[in-house]
Design a protein around this motif. Structure first.
Motif, PDB file in Angstrom:
ATOM      1  N   ASP A  89       0.865  -1.048  -0.087  1.00 61.09           N
ATOM      2  CA  ASP A  89       0.003  -0.092  -0.066  1.00 61.09           C
ATOM      3  C   ASP A  89       0.800   1.423  -0.009  1.00 61.09           C
ATOM      4  N   ASN A  90       2.282   1.116  -0.286  1.00 58.45           N
ATOM      5  CA  ASN A  90       3.169   2.310  -0.059  1.00 58.45           C
ATOM      6  C   ASN A  90       2.946   3.014   1.099  1.00 58.45           C
ATOM      7  N   VAL A  91       2.809   2.389   2.188  1.00 62.31           N
ATOM      8  CA  VAL A  91       3.002   2.843   3.605  1.00 62.31           C
ATOM      9  C   VAL A  91       4.399   3.116   4.039  1.00 62.31           C
ATOM     10  N   ARG A  92       4.881   4.434   4.139  1.00 64.49           N
ATOM     11  CA  ARG A  92       6.116   4.595   4.110  1.00 64.49           C
ATOM     12  C   ARG A  92       6.820   4.591   5.719  1.00 64.49           C
ATOM     13  N   HIS A  93       5.975   4.960   6.555  1.00 70.06           N
ATOM     14  CA  HIS A  93       6.005   4.937   8.149  1.00 70.06           C
ATOM     15  C   HIS A  93       4.636   4.541   8.784  1.00 70.06           C
ATOM     16  N   CYS A  94       4.856   3.745  10.003  1.00 69.35           N
ATOM     17  CA  CYS A  94       3.614   3.440  10.730  1.00 69.35           C
ATOM     18  C   CYS A  94       3.835   3.532  12.146  1.00 69.35           C
ATOM     19  N   GLU A  95       2.626   3.799  13.027  1.00 73.89           N
ATOM     20  CA  GLU A  95       3.008   4.171  14.448  1.00 73.89           C
ATOM     21  C   GLU A  95       1.943   3.155  14.784  1.00 73.89           C
ATOM     22  N   ILE A  96       2.292   1.964  15.282  1.00 69.07           N
ATOM     23  CA  ILE A  96       1.372   0.847  15.779  1.00 69.07           C
ATOM     24  C   ILE A  96       1.090   0.868  17.255  1.00 69.07           C
ATOM     25  N   PHE A  97      -0.140   0.405  17.661  1.00 72.54           N
ATOM     26  CA  PHE A  97      -0.631   0.063  19.189  1.00 72.54           C
ATOM     27  C   PHE A  97      -0.476  -1.266  19.349  1.00 72.54           C
ATOM     28  N   PHE A  98      -0.028  -1.602  20.474  1.00 77.17           N
ATOM     29  CA  PHE A  98      -0.327  -3.158  21.110  1.00 77.17           C
ATOM     30  C   PHE A  98      -1.013  -3.045  22.356  1.00 77.17           C
ATOM     31  N   ASP A  99      -1.391  -4.069  22.906  1.00 85.10           N
ATOM     32  CA  ASP A  99      -2.402  -3.952  23.995  1.00 85.10           C
ATOM     33  C   ASP A  99      -1.758  -5.103  24.987  1.00 85.10           C
ATOM     34  N   PRO A 100      -0.756  -4.800  25.565  1.00 86.48           N
ATOM     35  CA  PRO A 100       0.019  -5.718  26.413  1.00 86.48           C
ATOM     36  C   PRO A 100      -1.039  -6.570  27.457  1.00 86.48           C
TER      37      PRO A 100
ATOM     38  N   SER B 225       9.009   3.172  11.590  1.00 82.85           N
ATOM     39  CA  SER B 225       7.784   3.047  12.454  1.00 82.85           C
ATOM     40  C   SER B 225       8.266   3.216  13.914  1.00 82.85           C
ATOM     41  N   GLN B 226       7.180   3.483  14.862  1.00 81.27           N
ATOM     42  CA  GLN B 226       7.107   3.453  16.155  1.00 81.27           C
ATOM     43  C   GLN B 226       6.030   2.470  16.821  1.00 81.27           C
ATOM     44  N   ILE B 227       6.450   2.319  18.292  1.00 80.88           N
ATOM     45  CA  ILE B 227       5.463   1.648  18.929  1.00 80.88           C
ATOM     46  C   ILE B 227       4.785   2.059  20.083  1.00 80.88           C
ATOM     47  N   ILE B 228       3.162   1.974  20.148  1.00 76.50           N
ATOM     48  CA  ILE B 228       2.793   2.617  21.260  1.00 76.50           C
ATOM     49  C   ILE B 228       2.082   1.893  22.189  1.00 76.50           C
ATOM     50  N   MET B 229       2.188   1.752  23.292  1.00 75.31           N
ATOM     51  CA  MET B 229       1.472   0.957  24.087  1.00 75.31           C
ATOM     52  C   MET B 229       0.216   1.295  24.888  1.00 75.31           C
ATOM     53  N   CYS B 230      -0.932   0.613  24.635  1.00 73.63           N
ATOM     54  CA  CYS B 230      -2.375   1.024  24.906  1.00 73.63           C
ATOM     55  C   CYS B 230      -2.505   0.256  26.262  1.00 73.63           C
ATOM     56  N   PHE B 231      -3.384   1.142  27.116  1.00 77.08           N
ATOM     57  CA  PHE B 231      -3.836   0.740  28.166  1.00 77.08           C
ATOM     58  C   PHE B 231      -5.448   0.418  27.965  1.00 77.08           C
ATOM     59  N   LEU B 232      -5.932  -0.749  28.535  1.00 75.07           N
ATOM     60  CA  LEU B 232      -7.379  -1.276  28.052  1.00 75.07           C
ATOM     61  C   LEU B 232      -8.101  -0.405  28.991  1.00 75.07           C
ATOM     62  N   ARG B 233      -8.889   0.429  28.516  1.00 77.09           N
ATOM     63  CA  ARG B 233      -9.740   1.340  29.284  1.00 77.09           C
ATOM     64  C   ARG B 233     -10.976   0.419  30.305  1.00 77.09           C
ATOM     65  N   HIS B 234     -11.314  -0.496  29.760  1.00 76.19           N
ATOM     66  CA  HIS B 234     -12.388  -1.319  30.639  1.00 76.19           C
ATOM     67  C   HIS B 234     -11.899  -1.896  31.685  1.00 76.19           C
TER      68      HIS B 234
ATOM     69  N   ALA C 150       6.437  -1.838  31.416  1.00 72.78           N
ATOM     70  CA  ALA C 150       6.996  -1.325  30.059  1.00 72.78           C
ATOM     71  C   ALA C 150       8.416  -0.579  30.353  1.00 72.78           C
ATOM     72  N   LEU C 151       8.718  -0.481  31.487  1.00 73.42           N
ATOM     73  CA  LEU C 151       9.948   0.455  31.603  1.00 73.42           C
ATOM     74  C   LEU C 151      11.160  -0.046  31.146  1.00 73.42           C
ATOM     75  N   PRO C 152      11.394  -1.388  31.463  1.00 75.28           N
ATOM     76  CA  PRO C 152      12.667  -1.991  30.834  1.00 75.28           C
ATOM     77  C   PRO C 152      12.707  -1.791  29.396  1.00 75.28           C
ATOM     78  N   PHE C 153      11.659  -1.499  28.660  1.00 78.14           N
ATOM     79  CA  PHE C 153      11.693  -1.696  27.149  1.00 78.14           C
ATOM     80  C   PHE C 153      11.353  -0.279  26.588  1.00 78.14           C
ATOM     81  N   LYS C 154      11.517   0.758  27.450  1.00 74.41           N
ATOM     82  CA  LYS C 154      11.084   2.210  27.104  1.00 74.41           C
ATOM     83  C   LYS C 154      12.027   2.606  25.857  1.00 74.41           C
ATOM     84  N   ASP C 155      13.259   2.008  25.489  1.00 77.32           N
ATOM     85  CA  ASP C 155      13.731   2.471  24.153  1.00 77.32           C
ATOM     86  C   ASP C 155      13.008   1.989  23.124  1.00 77.32           C
ATOM     87  N   LYS C 156      12.067   0.868  23.084  1.00 81.70           N
ATOM     88  CA  LYS C 156      11.307   0.466  22.086  1.00 81.70           C
ATOM     89  C   LYS C 156       9.967   0.990  22.149  1.00 81.70           C
ATOM     90  N   ILE C 157       9.360   1.755  22.909  1.00 80.63           N
ATOM     91  CA  ILE C 157       8.014   2.138  23.143  1.00 80.63           C
ATOM     92  C   ILE C 157       8.021   3.775  23.172  1.00 80.63           C
TER      93      ILE C 157
END
Length: 334
Positions: A88-99, A131-140, A153-160
């Motif tokens: 799709d010619n996406v050149r940059h993405c910032e993705i969420f994950f739900d730990p 790319s970048q990675i964003i960690m999401c909190f589940l609001r429910h 997440a703190l030990p992996f702060k260089d990735k998030i």
């Protein structure tokens, strides 16, 4: 129009990596990990993707995530998404994950983040997709669980690069997580939050004021408050809009009813994204095409949606200039 949209350089800012789990990969991982799933074929899974609202989607979304157990699973999931980006010619993405979706099942935080991160590193080296990675909190879930996840997440702060807020908006307003967001910001994380999808315009105001977000995910209910729309335009507060998701979940009955182009023309920094594309029927090109076919929109406006996403992204000024020039050059040659 199809050729222009396909070739347009794109940036995606609102993608839940678990929501890119295609039925075929779901079955492959279920077999690999010997996990029982309540479907007999990929076609049966797709037939179940008829949603009436956000919660009906979330119920099946969390079921699908059960097949994700190992670092290899998260790598394969992310790499499959990256292959879609390349197409799709996406050149940059910032993705969420739900730990919490995974740690609550006994999967280590490290397993999740390391699998995702390894695929994104490969994407940059082999395909020049950043790319970048964003960690999401589940609001429910409650604030205590969010604080615990932030500590993980703190030990992996260089990735998030940032934290976000997703899952059920109704009954879980932004103020529920004001303290954890303040702590995350103090630790150096950027912040984003889902608001104004199924919830009211006030949730957008509260996400901006209480959570101090850099951008609002969805945000389409802002039109309930003309003063808010004017404020969003004046401040260039980005909205990461997900057109196919919005129609699949009945936020809008039809794509022709969508307000993204109306907001674009009012100067709001709206962007196009795919949200949970395996469930909602399309990745980035499909979302752009759905808008282009249902609403009267010019090539210049479509390019502006990409430029808005570049502006709203969490990348360096140099990378923003590079990507913006790609979009402008492409538009000039079209």
């Amino acid at each position: 129009m199809q050729a222009f949209v396909t070739g347009l350089p794109k940036v995606e800012l609102h993608l839940h990596i678990e929501g890119s789990l295609e039925p075929e990969l779901m079955f492959e991982l279920a077999k690999r990990n010997q996990v029982a799933i309540p479907f007999s074929s990929p076609d049966e899974v797709r037939a179940a993707y008829q949603f009436t609202n956000l919660q009906s989607f979330l119920d099946i979304y969390y079921q699908g995530a059960n097949v994700l157990l190992t670092e290899r699973d998260f790598f394969d999931l992310t790499w499959a998404y990256i292959e879609r980006c390349a197409a799709d010619n996406v050149r940059h993405c910032e993705i969420f994950f739900d730990p919490q979706t995974h740690t609550d099942r006994g999967v280590d935080f490290a397993t999740v983040i390391n699998g995702i991160s390894a695929a994104l590193t490969k994407a940059e080296h082999e395909l020049a997709i950043t790319s970048q990675i964003i960690m999401c909190f589940l609001r429910h879930l409650d604030e205590t669980a969010a604080f615990a996840t932030l500590e993980m997440a703190l030990p992996f702060k260089d990735k998030i690069i940032g934290v976000g807020l997703d899952s059920s908006e109704q009954g879980n307003p932004p103020e529920k997580f004001a303290r954890v967001f303040a702590h995350a910001k103090a630790l150096g994380f950027l912040t984003v939050a889902h608001a104004g999808e199924e919830g009211p315009a006030q949730n957008i105001v509260d996400a901006i004021d209480m959570l101090q977000v850099s951008r609002v995910d969805h945000g389409v209910s802002c039109v309930q408050d003309p003063a808010l729309v004017a404020s969003l335009a004046a401040s260039r507060m980005p909205l990461t809009v997900c057109p196919l998701s919005n129609t699949k979940l009945k936020v809008f009955e039809h794509m022709a009813d969508h307000n993204i182009i109306e907001l674009l023309r009012q100067g709001v920094c709206v962007t196009i994204n795919s949200d949970d594309p395996a469930y909602f029927g399309g990745y980035m090109t499909a979302n752009f095409m759905a808008v282009a076919q249902a609403l009267t929109v010019s090539n210049t406006e479509l390019a502006q949606l990409s430029l808005n996403a570049i502006e709203a992204s969490f990348i360096s000024r140099e990378r923003k200039l590079e990507l913006s020039q790609e979009v402008l050059s492409y538009l000039q040659q079209a």
